[in-house]
Design a protein around this motif. Sequence first.
Motif, mmCIF file in Angstrom:
data_model
loop_
_atom_site.group_PDB
_atom_site.id
_atom_site.type_symbol
_atom_site.label_atom_id
_atom_site.label_comp_id
_atom_site.label_asym_id
_atom_site.label_seq_id
_atom_site.Cartn_x
_atom_site.Cartn_y
_atom_site.Cartn_z
ATOM 1 N N LYS A 69 -7.048 -25.456 43.598
ATOM 2 C CA LYS A 69 -6.869 -25.226 45.039
ATOM 3 C C LYS A 69 -8.011 -25.818 45.846
ATOM 4 C CE LYS A 69 -4.230 -20.971 44.299
ATOM 5 N NZ LYS A 69 -4.258 -19.491 44.397
ATOM 6 N N ASN A 73 -7.541 -28.699 48.617
ATOM 7 C CA ASN A 73 -8.010 -28.475 49.988
ATOM 8 C C ASN A 73 -8.964 -29.579 50.435
ATOM 9 O OD1 ASN A 73 -6.551 -26.151 50.557
ATOM 10 N ND2 ASN A 73 -8.149 -24.776 49.820
ATOM 11 N N HIS A 82 -4.034 -31.539 56.303
ATOM 12 C CA HIS A 82 -4.267 -30.094 56.313
ATOM 13 C C HIS A 82 -4.127 -29.485 57.708
ATOM 14 C CE1 HIS A 82 -6.616 -26.774 53.959
ATOM 15 N NE2 HIS A 82 -5.317 -26.577 53.959
ATOM 16 N N ARG A 89 -3.572 -24.630 59.186
ATOM 17 C CA ARG A 89 -4.082 -24.564 57.820
ATOM 18 C C ARG A 89 -3.657 -23.274 57.125
ATOM 19 N NH1 ARG A 89 -8.175 -27.406 60.332
ATOM 20 N NH2 ARG A 89 -9.511 -25.630 60.780
ATOM 21 N N ASN A 93 -1.494 -23.380 53.768
ATOM 22 C CA ASN A 93 -1.976 -22.712 52.562
ATOM 23 C C ASN A 93 -0.972 -21.694 52.043
ATOM 24 O OD1 ASN A 93 -4.334 -24.197 52.594
ATOM 25 N ND2 ASN A 93 -5.538 -22.620 53.616
ATOM 26 N N SER A 96 1.873 -23.677 50.462
ATOM 27 C CA SER A 96 1.408 -24.344 49.251
ATOM 28 C C SER A 96 1.220 -23.360 48.102
ATOM 29 C CB SER A 96 0.085 -25.069 49.520
ATOM 30 O OG SER A 96 0.262 -26.128 50.424
ATOM 31 N N GLU A 97 0.660 -22.203 48.404
ATOM 32 C CA GLU A 97 0.419 -21.244 47.329
ATOM 33 C C GLU A 97 1.716 -20.650 46.803
ATOM 34 O OE1 GLU A 97 -2.862 -18.685 47.323
ATOM 35 O OE2 GLU A 97 -4.139 -20.016 48.491
ATOM 36 N N ARG A 151 -0.210 -31.321 53.129
ATOM 37 C CA ARG A 151 -0.251 -30.955 51.714
ATOM 38 C C ARG A 151 0.951 -30.095 51.322
ATOM 39 N NH1 ARG A 151 -4.364 -26.240 49.690
ATOM 40 N NH2 ARG A 151 -3.153 -25.641 47.856
#
Length: 224
Positions: A69, A73, A82, A89, A93, A96-97, A151
Amino acid sequence: MAEKVVLHYLNGRGRMESIRWLLAVAEVEFDEVFLETHEQYEKLISDGALMFQQVPMVEIDGMKLIQTKAILNYIAEKYNLHGKDIKDRAMINMYSEGVMDLMEMIMMLIFSPDPKPKLDNIESKAKERYLPVFEKALSGPIYLVGGKLSRADVQLLECTLMLEEKFPGILADFPNVKSFQGRMTRVPAISEFLQPGSKRKQQPDEKYKKSIMEVFQIKLPLIL
């Protein structure tokens, strides 16, 4: 001239593949050093190259970065993938997670002596928990966050392709996600990465599994 980025990992997907994807989309050339023996891995540790004795490790901008991660990042920030502000962001995130949680389940299949129950669980969670979120998010926008490539988009594309390898018709009930996938694969850098001969890795096989067990001295069965 800046030194070329160097990736240290096994010759397979694993936790490095999302990093390869992001670098490819950012059009960053990179070299790879493949770990094939336990001695190579031990040398990285003894040389102090692995903060927590873990790979993937990426050499970039004079640093030796670990933790997937953190690496993602850094690349996303460096190459403007990002978002425009802290709220973007946060959304990137979260998306993405979520995607990484799903891909992690697929990654671990290779260690399962009976993958069928795990495949059923992955398919169920993909259809009921994950894909509906992205179907809704893509009901109007071209990209997931802020109207621009991030991302999160790259990792979602990677994840949809992984899902289709296991469940070929899984996107049939998610037309927005399928359309998104089609748009993304036409991005020149992505189209190139999807061609044979690129640095994209194939689905894990027994040879890759054997390499993992050799390099990290893993014994089966794993408790998953």
